[in-house]
Design an enzyme around this catalytic site. Structure first.
Site, PDB file in Angstrom:
ATOM      1  N   ASP A  72      44.282  65.762  63.360  1.00 45.75           N
ATOM      2  CA  ASP A  72      44.695  66.182  62.022  1.00 45.75           C
ATOM      3  C   ASP A  72      45.973  66.999  62.188  1.00 45.75           C
ATOM      4  O   ASP A  72      46.264  67.496  63.284  1.00 45.75           O
ATOM      5  CB  ASP A  72      43.588  67.030  61.393  1.00 45.75           C
ATOM      6  N   CYS A 119      12.719  56.697  74.374  1.00 49.86           N
ATOM      7  CA  CYS A 119      11.943  57.024  73.171  1.00 49.86           C
ATOM      8  C   CYS A 119      12.560  56.367  71.941  1.00 49.86           C
ATOM      9  O   CYS A 119      11.850  55.851  71.073  1.00 49.86           O
ATOM     10  CB  CYS A 119      11.892  58.542  72.976  1.00 49.86           C
ATOM     11  N   CYS A 179      14.163  61.160  75.087  1.00 51.97           N
ATOM     12  CA  CYS A 179      15.039  60.348  75.926  1.00 51.97           C
ATOM     13  C   CYS A 179      15.432  59.087  75.164  1.00 51.97           C
ATOM     14  O   CYS A 179      14.897  58.777  74.105  1.00 51.97           O
ATOM     15  CB  CYS A 179      14.365  59.981  77.244  1.00 51.97           C
TER      16      CYS A 179
END
Length: 748
Positions: free
Chosen positions: A434, A16, A13
């Site tokens: 692009d 963390c 998570c």
């Protein structure tokens, strides 16, 4: 100062990620540490004289995480794949055991064979391996966080499932013993085994998807690295054969290398001898090979197609353009995500608050309740608060919505790599395309055939195709494809003596006649001795002339066609409030023409861009969007040259038919070349994010309402208190509500 980008293991998570950063910054000599939860990597700057990466890894390990210090991408990929397979096994076992468990729990005694105490024991037997073995990674991670005085989603899930399982065991054992004998229990005891198992399975399923996305995050670097040449032929007159083979790491500026046809250029340098055509599509995205002669620059990783070249290296292997692209992609992937996950962000606060409420409620009952009920009510309040606060809905809010949306997206031909991709696309306000292979088809096609008097178009195509069938040049393929599409019969006789002339054209003998296909100036010089002149008007653009023997047959014009879906996609994006740009390696004139064709403002189209300038343009647009309060810039591309821009954008979108590197660098891949799927994906992402927010609002709102009720806050006034059985029902209802709300996305 030294800088390292290292993978981080054990993160589940956003909370963390912040703990890993804090642990790394706590080491003396570390100047900065930035962790990307999405890429599972940390970029750390440190003073190499004060500390080293091993010491940093040790500090991070004490916080409950691990740094992978192995630099070999293949080793990392193998480890990530093994972890993903182990996780998939736990999901499969958990799912297989949870299906009969849910069936028994939902029967409510309607099936005699699994009714009453027997059914409860069967539920416990089925739930035990799911809770203990399948959920072991969750429980272990929760223990590691607790040992480091922290809490995260692992803590929530482990605590919730643990309370549900332990309460069920207690109800089964204690209740069964009390009701045994002549008062043998006929009804099923109040147990919550199914909740403890289902939560584990869904959480692991979400992590399996995350693990798969994490493993693929390294594919871009591995694919780019594969373009590098490991062994190089260095020209050395002092050895037999005039050349020797060395490792690419030994190349230094000034060394002269030989590049044969069909080989990749091993170094950045300048051609000193030879002539050939080099495919530079990895840099420019353009399909047309470039003619390289003495004095021209070449780049490592590009493909030499025709003749042999001798090249003087101008950079060492570690300083090539290709090496810089690899480094830039790696850095872009470690940039922190801007959109944090709400549930993860509040987990560290939510868990201790719930525990404190449960303990406070039990304590209040023990101190204030009448003596005859205080112990029973204290235990009931403790269990009810923990059960009702079990993060079922919180754990399901995002993964269920993402699973449903992912299935719907797959039906539309759009593949999302992770839950974070939905968040990124939902926030888009600008999108950079692009040109070649994205807005256009990426391959030259015949748009006009001009025949001289007395010759028809079919003859011009037939003769040109007979010569060009032996060539792999994009123009040759376009001519042959057009002849085949029109059903033009092949000329009789054998094609032989084919020869390609770099930058000019090709010639061959077809039957008894010499055939020339190429530039008008080249044909004119070859036919002048026979008194033949180019008597037709040559259209602008890519045009080749065709001659058979001493006769000019005509000319063929080719162009890269705009995709049929491009204009509609731009209009749909405009309706969604998304502004479109074009960034291409092609020249400005060609880009302007495509912009006009698809409906993009001329001021929003850029040409002659390198991979680095494309990425810089994307970063500039992101900075401008942030300054103006408009978030989210995406890039859509298909080539190797687009990898850096894809990784630098908030959301990268790759064409399914593009290069492996482009797809690996992107958050979203279009299965087909239909650009209409881009606005469809954005619209679906916005609906998905709305559903996720609704789910989270329900999950937290239900806790805010029911936790006080479970604690007994209303009992003195109303006599209402949520018992564990009702708390379990409320918990299940919250999960069902989240799932039902998410299922609406099937009709999105």
């Amino acid at each position: 100062m030294a800088e390292r980008v290292v993978p981080v293991e054990g993160m589940h998570c956003a909370a963390c990620a912040s703990k890993v950063e804090s642990a790394a910054r706590g080491v003396a000599g570390v100047r900065s540490a930035s962790v990307s939860f999405a890429a599972r990597k940390m970029r750390v700057d440190f003073d190499a004289e004060t500390t080293d990466i091993v010491e940093i890894a040790a500090r991070v390990k004490r916080a409950g995480f691990a740094l992978s210090l192995d630099r070999d991408p293949a080793v990392r990929a193998a480890r990530e794949l093994a972890e993903e397979r182990a996780l998939r096994m736990r999901v499969m076992v958990g799912g297989a055991l949870s299906l009969p468990l849910v069936a028994i729990a939902m029967s409510h005694g309607a099936i005699p064979a699994v009714a009453g105490e027997t059914g409860a024991w069967m539920q416990g037997a089925l739930a035990l391996p799911v809770f203990a073995w399948c959920g072991w990674p969750i429980h272990r991670a929760a223990f590691m966080r607790a040992r480091a005085f922290g809490a995260d989603m692992n803590t929530l899930v482990s605590l919730g499932t643990g309370v549900a399982f332990a309460s069920s065991v207690w109800a089964l054992v204690a209740g069964g013993a009390a009701m045994h004998g002549e008062h043998r229990m006929e009804a099923m005891p109040a147990v919550w085994f199914e909740a403890s198992a289902i939560i584990v399975v869904f959480v692991l399923l979400g992590r399996m998807l995350e693990a798969r996305a994490t493993r693929r995050a390294g594919d871009a670097l591995r694919a780019l690295s594969a373009l590098a040449v490991a062994r190089v032929r260095v020209i050395d007159p002092g050895v037999d054969g005039g050349e020797r083979e060395v490792s690419a790491e030994e190349i230094e500026p000034g060394m002269r290398v030989r590049v044969r046809p069909g080989e990749r250029v091993p170094v950045d340098g300048r051609v000193v001898a030879g002539e050939s055509e080099v495919d530079e599509s990895m840099l420019t995205g353009e399909p047309m090979p470039c003619v390289k002669r003495a004095g021209d620059a070449v780049v490592a990783g590009t493909m030499n197609t025709l003749g042999a070249l001798e090249v003087d290296a101008t950079r060492a292997a570690g300083d090539t353009v290709l090496a810089r692209i690899v480094e830039m992609v790696d850095e872009a992937q470690t940039t922190k995500a801007r959109i944090a996950r709400v549930a993860d962000r509040v987990a560290a606060v939510f868990v201790p608050v719930v525990i404190a409420i449960a303990i406070a409620a039990a304590g209040a009952w023990l101190m204030l309740a009448p003596a005859d009920i205080r112990v029973a009510k204290a235990i009931e309040a403790l269990v009810s608060v923990l059960v009702v606060a079990c993060p079922c809905a919180l754990g399901l809010a995002t993964p269920v919505a993402v699973m449903v949306a992912s299935g719907r997206a797959a039906q539309m031909g759009v593949l999302f790599r992770s839950a974070g991709a939905f968040e990124k696309l939902a926030a888009l306000r600008e999108i950079v395309f692009d040109k070649t292979g994205t807005l256009t088809e990426g391959a030259p096609r015949v748009v006009q055939v001009i025949a001289v008097a007395g010759v028809d178009e079919a003859r011009v195509l037939a003769v040109a195709a007979a010569c060009e069938r032996a060539s792999e040049h994009p123009i040759a393929r376009g001519i042959v494809d057009e002849a085949d599409r029109r059903g033009i019969a092949r000329l009789p006789g054998e094609t032989r003596d084919f020869r390609a002339v770099a930058g000019q054209g090709a010639q061959a003998t077809v039957g008894d006649a010499r055939v020339l296909v190429g530039r008008a100036s080249w044909l004119a010089s070859l036919l002048a001795a026979q008194g033949v002149e180019i008597s037709i008007e040559i259209p602008a653009g890519t045009t080749v002339c065709v001659a058979e023997g001493a006769q000019l047959l005509g000319a063929i014009t080719l162009a890269d066609q705009v995709r049929g879906s491009s204009r509609g996609a731009i209009e749909a994006l405009r309706a969604l409030g998304v502004r479109a740009f074009i960034a291409s390696g092609d020249d400005a004139t060609a880009v302007a023409a495509v912009a006009l064709a698809v409906g993009v403002d001329a001021s929003d189209a850029r040409g002659a861009m390198t991979p680095e300038s494309k990425a810089a343009f994307v970063r500039d647009r992101r900075a401008h969007a942030d300054a103006s309060g408009r978030s989210g810039v995406a890039f859509v591309g298909d080539g190797i040259n687009d990898a850096v821009a894809l990784a630098s954008s908030d959301a990268g979108i790759a064409m399914g038919g593009g290069s492996d590197v482009a797809r690996a660098s992107a958050d979203v891949t279009l299965v087909s070349a239909d650009l209409a799927r881009v606005p469809d994906a954005i619209a679906l992402s916005r609906r998905t994010l709305a559903v996720i927010k609704q789910n989270l609002a329900w999950a937290f709102g239900y806790n805010l309402v029911l936790i006080p009720l479970a604690a007994g806050a209303f009992w003195p006034l109303t006599g209402w208190m949520l018992p564990p059985v009702a708390a379990s029902a409320a918990m299940a209802l919250s999960s069902v509500s989240v799932v039902m709300n998410s299922l609406r996305l099937r009709r999105a």
